[in-house]
Design an enzyme around this catalytic site. Structure first.
Site, short mmCIF file in Angstrom:
data_model
loop_
_atom_site.label_atom_id
_atom_site.label_comp_id
_atom_site.label_asym_id
_atom_site.label_seq_id
_atom_site.Cartn_x
_atom_site.Cartn_y
_atom_site.Cartn_z
N SER A 29 -10.27 -26.35 -1.83
CA SER A 29 -9.90 -27.32 -0.80
C SER A 29 -8.74 -28.19 -1.22
O SER A 29 -8.81 -28.86 -2.26
CB SER A 29 -11.06 -28.28 -0.51
OG SER A 29 -12.21 -27.59 -0.18
N HIS A 60 -8.31 -24.48 4.23
CA HIS A 60 -8.36 -23.23 3.46
C HIS A 60 -7.50 -22.19 4.16
O HIS A 60 -7.70 -21.89 5.32
CB HIS A 60 -9.77 -22.69 3.39
CG HIS A 60 -10.69 -23.51 2.56
ND1 HIS A 60 -10.96 -23.24 1.25
CD2 HIS A 60 -11.39 -24.62 2.85
CE1 HIS A 60 -11.78 -24.15 0.77
NE2 HIS A 60 -12.06 -25.00 1.73
N HIS A 82 -16.95 -19.22 1.56
CA HIS A 82 -18.10 -20.05 1.22
C HIS A 82 -19.37 -19.46 1.82
O HIS A 82 -19.36 -18.95 2.94
CB HIS A 82 -17.92 -21.47 1.76
CG HIS A 82 -16.72 -22.17 1.21
ND1 HIS A 82 -15.49 -22.07 1.79
CD2 HIS A 82 -16.58 -22.96 0.11
CE1 HIS A 82 -14.63 -22.79 1.07
NE2 HIS A 82 -15.26 -23.33 0.05
N TYR A 84 -21.71 -21.20 2.97
CA TYR A 84 -22.08 -21.98 4.17
C TYR A 84 -21.36 -21.52 5.43
O TYR A 84 -21.75 -21.87 6.53
CB TYR A 84 -21.87 -23.48 3.95
CG TYR A 84 -20.44 -23.93 3.72
CD1 TYR A 84 -19.51 -23.94 4.76
CD2 TYR A 84 -20.03 -24.34 2.46
CE1 TYR A 84 -18.20 -24.35 4.53
CE2 TYR A 84 -18.73 -24.74 2.23
CZ TYR A 84 -17.82 -24.74 3.27
OH TYR A 84 -16.53 -25.13 3.05
N GLU A 85 -20.29 -20.74 5.25
CA GLU A 85 -19.60 -20.22 6.43
C GLU A 85 -20.39 -19.07 7.07
O GLU A 85 -20.06 -18.63 8.17
CB GLU A 85 -18.21 -19.69 6.05
CG GLU A 85 -17.23 -20.77 5.64
CD GLU A 85 -15.92 -20.17 5.17
OE1 GLU A 85 -15.04 -19.93 6.02
OE2 GLU A 85 -15.77 -19.92 3.96
N ALA A 112 -12.95 -28.75 -5.02
CA ALA A 112 -13.14 -30.19 -4.86
C ALA A 112 -14.63 -30.44 -4.97
O ALA A 112 -15.43 -29.63 -4.50
CB ALA A 112 -12.63 -30.63 -3.50
N MET A 209 -19.86 -27.00 -3.23
CA MET A 209 -20.44 -25.93 -2.40
C MET A 209 -19.77 -24.58 -2.65
O MET A 209 -19.76 -23.72 -1.77
CB MET A 209 -20.29 -26.30 -0.92
CG MET A 209 -20.83 -27.67 -0.54
SD MET A 209 -20.41 -28.09 1.15
CE MET A 209 -20.81 -29.84 1.19
N SER A 210 -19.21 -24.41 -3.83
CA SER A 210 -18.49 -23.15 -4.07
C SER A 210 -18.55 -22.80 -5.55
O SER A 210 -19.39 -23.28 -6.29
CB SER A 210 -17.02 -23.30 -3.66
OG SER A 210 -16.35 -24.20 -4.53
N ASN A 233 -14.80 -37.52 -4.13
CA ASN A 233 -15.58 -38.69 -3.71
C ASN A 233 -16.62 -38.92 -4.79
O ASN A 233 -16.99 -37.99 -5.50
CB ASN A 233 -16.26 -38.42 -2.34
CG ASN A 233 -17.02 -37.12 -2.32
OD1 ASN A 233 -16.43 -36.04 -2.32
ND2 ASN A 233 -18.34 -37.20 -2.33
N HIS A 245 -15.11 -34.76 5.18
CA HIS A 245 -14.23 -33.70 4.71
C HIS A 245 -12.78 -34.20 4.62
O HIS A 245 -12.03 -33.81 3.74
CB HIS A 245 -14.33 -32.48 5.63
CG HIS A 245 -13.64 -31.26 5.09
ND1 HIS A 245 -13.88 -30.74 3.83
CD2 HIS A 245 -12.70 -30.46 5.63
CE1 HIS A 245 -13.13 -29.68 3.62
NE2 HIS A 245 -12.39 -29.49 4.70
N1 HPA Z 1 -21.00 -32.89 -2.20
C1 HPA Z 1 -20.90 -31.56 -2.10
N2 HPA Z 1 -19.75 -30.92 -2.05
C2 HPA Z 1 -18.62 -31.65 -2.10
C3 HPA Z 1 -18.66 -33.04 -2.19
C4 HPA Z 1 -19.92 -33.70 -2.24
O1 HPA Z 1 -20.04 -34.94 -2.32
N3 HPA Z 1 -17.37 -33.48 -2.22
C5 HPA Z 1 -16.58 -32.36 -2.16
N4 HPA Z 1 -17.33 -31.25 -2.09
#
Ligand code: HPA
Length: 272
Positions: A29, A60, A82, A84-85, A112, A209-210, A233, A245
């Site tokens: 990302s 992406h 991903h 989740y997709e 990220a 998540m990856s 974050n 996001h």
């Molecule tokens: N949690 C999960 N996946 C993420 C986060 C998060 O806080 N930030 C960027 N990808």
């Protein structure tokens, strides 16, 4: 059959290129700018490659870029798949096995992530030294010995020599990096406050998540891995805190320059 699909995809790519890429790169990302540093590049859209999945998330892109970073031949995924997709794990990790058949020996994965280590700050770059997997394992199912053994070790999942090399390149270039454990969740919902706390307690420094599916499959087929994560974050144990996001993308943007400098330095040092 899965092997035949992977072979067809890699044969298609081979037919378009004249060099053998030795380093694979996955740009996560907000990190797709690194692709602009690739010279003499051949760009292949995922949708043109037989059996290759196609990416759908904002931020992406969906290109394979084959070319040179300095003197090293690289193959770069601008955009990844991903879980989740809705892709299954075979699809998520398909490109890694394609890279293997193309001759890739090392994989640099970027992403990220959310900081769970309270000393982290937004924009920090974290060198991944290990992971905790809370996604389904991508090797579940019949094992194909052509790629690797049934029960692969994950003891050196993030290659220790590449970790050392990265630390020395970062020092040389005056880039501040953190080190830590990445925990992988399926997403797509961000964590609850209780989950962030739990992840901290079990030894994670960042959550995302990856990455982990690709890392497991790369290790299975004998590709050495280096993982770099931009902390987009940070969990601050504040009940009013919310993730978004857009925040993820803008904080990653700020670290792009250092990330690019670091990866270029690693590739150059690696080639000596
Ligand atoms: N949690 C999960 N996946 C993420 C986060 C998060 O806080 N930030 C960027 N990808």
């Amino acid at each position: 059959m899965e092997y035949e699909k992977i072979k067809q995809a890699s044969d298609f790519i081979k037919s378009k290129i004249s060099v053998k890429p030795t380093i694979g790169l996955i740009l996560g990302s907000g990190l797709s700018d690194l692709a602009n540093k690739i010279e003499d590049s051949i760009i292949i859209n995922y949708k043109d490659i037989p059996y290759f999945p196609i990416s759908t998330v904002q931020g992406h892109k969906g290109n394979l870029i084959i070319g040179k970073i300095n003197k090293t031949n690289v193959i770069c995924m601008q955009g990844r798949f991903h879980f989740y997709e809705g892709y299954d794990m075979n699809e998520v990790t398909f490109p890694i096995r394609v890279m293997k058949l193309l001759g890739v020996e090392q994989l640099i994965v970027t992403n990220a992530s959310g900081g769970v280590n309270s000393s982290f700050n937004e924009g920090d770059i974290m060198l991944i030294t290990d992971h905790i997997n809370r996604m389904p394992n991508p090797l579940i199912g019949k094992n194909d010995e052509r790629f690797g053994v049934r029960f692969p070790s994950m003891n050196n999942a993030y290659d220790k020599d590449l970790v050392k090399l990265t630390i020395s390149v970062a020092n040389q270039k005056n880039i501040n990096i953190r080190q830590g454990v990445y925990i992988a969740t399926t997403g797509p919902s961000f964590e609850t406050n209780a989950e962030y706390k739990y992840f901290r307690l079990i030894g994670a420094d960042a959550v995302g998540m990856s990455t982990v599916p690709e890392v497991i499959v790369a290790n299975h087929c004998g590709i050495k891995v280096l993982g770099l994560s931009v902390i987009s974050n940070v969990f601050r144990d504040n009940p009013n805190q919310e993730q978004s996001h857009n925040e993820v993308l803008s904080n990653v943007e700020a670290s792009n320059k250092n990330m690019i400098k670091l990866i270029e330095g690693i590739i150059n040092a690696n080639n000596k």
